[in-house]
Design an enzyme around this catalytic site. Structure first.
Site, PDB file in Angstrom:
ATOM      1  N   ASP A  79      47.278  27.548  31.522  1.00 55.91           N
ATOM      2  CA  ASP A  79      46.917  27.922  32.781  1.00 55.91           C
ATOM      3  C   ASP A  79      45.361  27.663  32.831  1.00 55.91           C
ATOM      4  OD1 ASP A  79      47.401  29.239  35.177  1.00 55.91           O
ATOM      5  OD2 ASP A  79      47.104  31.374  34.425  1.00 55.91           O
ATOM      6  N   HIS A 178      43.657  36.342  43.099  1.00 56.49           N
ATOM      7  CA  HIS A 178      43.626  36.706  41.403  1.00 56.49           C
ATOM      8  C   HIS A 178      43.715  38.181  41.100  1.00 56.49           C
ATOM      9  CE1 HIS A 178      43.020  32.219  40.476  1.00 56.49           C
ATOM     10  NE2 HIS A 178      44.382  32.530  39.907  1.00 56.49           N
ATOM     11  N   GLY A 207      48.503  34.474  42.185  1.00 57.07           N
ATOM     12  CA  GLY A 207      48.114  35.772  42.451  1.00 57.07           C
ATOM     13  C   GLY A 207      49.368  36.315  43.170  1.00 57.07           C
ATOM     14  N   THR A 231      48.306  40.045  36.521  1.00 57.33           N
ATOM     15  CA  THR A 231      47.702  41.340  36.427  1.00 57.33           C
ATOM     16  C   THR A 231      48.731  42.612  36.536  1.00 57.33           C
ATOM     17  OG1 THR A 231      45.898  40.545  37.573  1.00 57.33           O
ATOM     18  CG2 THR A 231      45.929  42.593  37.558  1.00 57.33           C
TER      19      THR A 231
HETATM   20 ZN   LIG Z   1      45.767  31.405  38.880  1.00 57.69          ZN
END
Ligand SMILES: [Zn+2]
Length: 278
Positions: A79, A178, A207, A231
């Site tokens: 990534d 993000h 995101g 996240t």
């Molecule tokens: Zn990203």
């Protein structure tokens, strides 16, 4: 089986495959558990920012072992990487997909570098994702500490970019962030629709965390085929583990690591299912 990004994203009709960040045995195990439970593919995504947690070779070895016997395909993806030396090392380690992130560079430089990475990766049968436009930084993100601010992807530039670079997938900036959103998200489906009309390679949404489900559905409806989630997996797992530890300060670490994988798999399973629904 481990396949490349192009293969895992091919033949998707108004569906998307989730790309989930891993940085430990527990997170890899969690993503694989979710593939096992759903019987649907997923992308195992290792950010170049997690090289302090694990080496590329260690990731590849554990993933090889963890995907054995899974009922659906997985891809091992690098990534957000700006460093072509790390990309080369990932190709040598056996990753099946890499993302070159030149989104902070001027258009021509991003084109030149993305094309060079595509040539290098394609020679090994590895797929490439590139990014055009810049994705803003939300709360609690671990993707980057620099906020380049938001710059929506220009549809005409995206078409030119895809044609001249030869990359296999393109990350676009349409209003997701993000990390978690600081305010009500403003996802520009109108821009996505324009990009989709002009670009034939799969489009990627970064995101995914905290993006309202109906917006995710609309994005998939309009050409998004890969959605990144990071996240939310961390937030959910840490909160639940904190509760578990608060209830039993003497819990053995071996039990906690199993719980960690299970909690990761709960979030991943939710998203795999959501992205694959029609
Ligand atoms: Zn990203």
């Amino acid at each position: 089986m481990l396949v490349n990004l192009k293969t895992i994203l091919s033949g998707l009709d108004k569906k998307a495959v989730g790309s989930f960040n891993i940085y430990s045995y527990e997170t890899i195990h969690g993503v694989c558990r979710a593939v096992e439970k759903t019987g649907k593919p997923a992308i195992i995504s290792f950010g170049a920012s997690y090289l302090n947690n694990m080496s590329l070779g260690m990731v590849k070895s554990i993933v090889d072992e963890a995907v054995k016997g899974l009922p659906a395909d997985t891809a091992l993806h690098l990534d957000h990487c700006k460093d072509t030396d790390i990309i080369k090392a990932a190709l040598e380690a056996g990753f099946t997909s890499v993302m070159y992130d030149g989104s902070a560079l001027p258009f021509d430089e991003n084109v030149k570098n993305s094309r060079a990475v595509a040539n290098m990766a394609h020679a090994r049968g590895v797929s490439v994702e590139a990014e055009l436009g810049s994705i803003a930084l939300g709360q609690y993100s671990n993707e980057s500490d620099i906020d380049h601010g938001e710059a929506y992807t220009n549809p005409a530039n995206a078409a030119e970019f895809a044609n001249v670079t030869g990359v296999d997938a393109l990350a676009v900036s349409i209003g997701t962030v993000h990390g978690m959103y600081k305010a009500e998200p403003n996802i520009r489906i109108d821009i996505l629709r324009e990009i989709s009309k002009m670009v034939s390679i799969p489009l990627v949404l970064h995101g995914g965390s905290g993006t309202p489900e109906e917006k995710i559905k609309e994005c998939i409806e309009n050409g998004i085929k890969k959605i990144n989630v990071n996240t939310e997996i961390s937030q959910y797992t840490v909160k639940r583990l904190a509760d578990i530890i608060a209830g039993d300060r003497n819990i053995h670490l071996s039990k906690l690591t199993l719980m960690q994988s299970e909690l990761v798999s709960e979030v991943v399973e939710k998203y795999i299912t959501l992205f694959a629904e029609r």
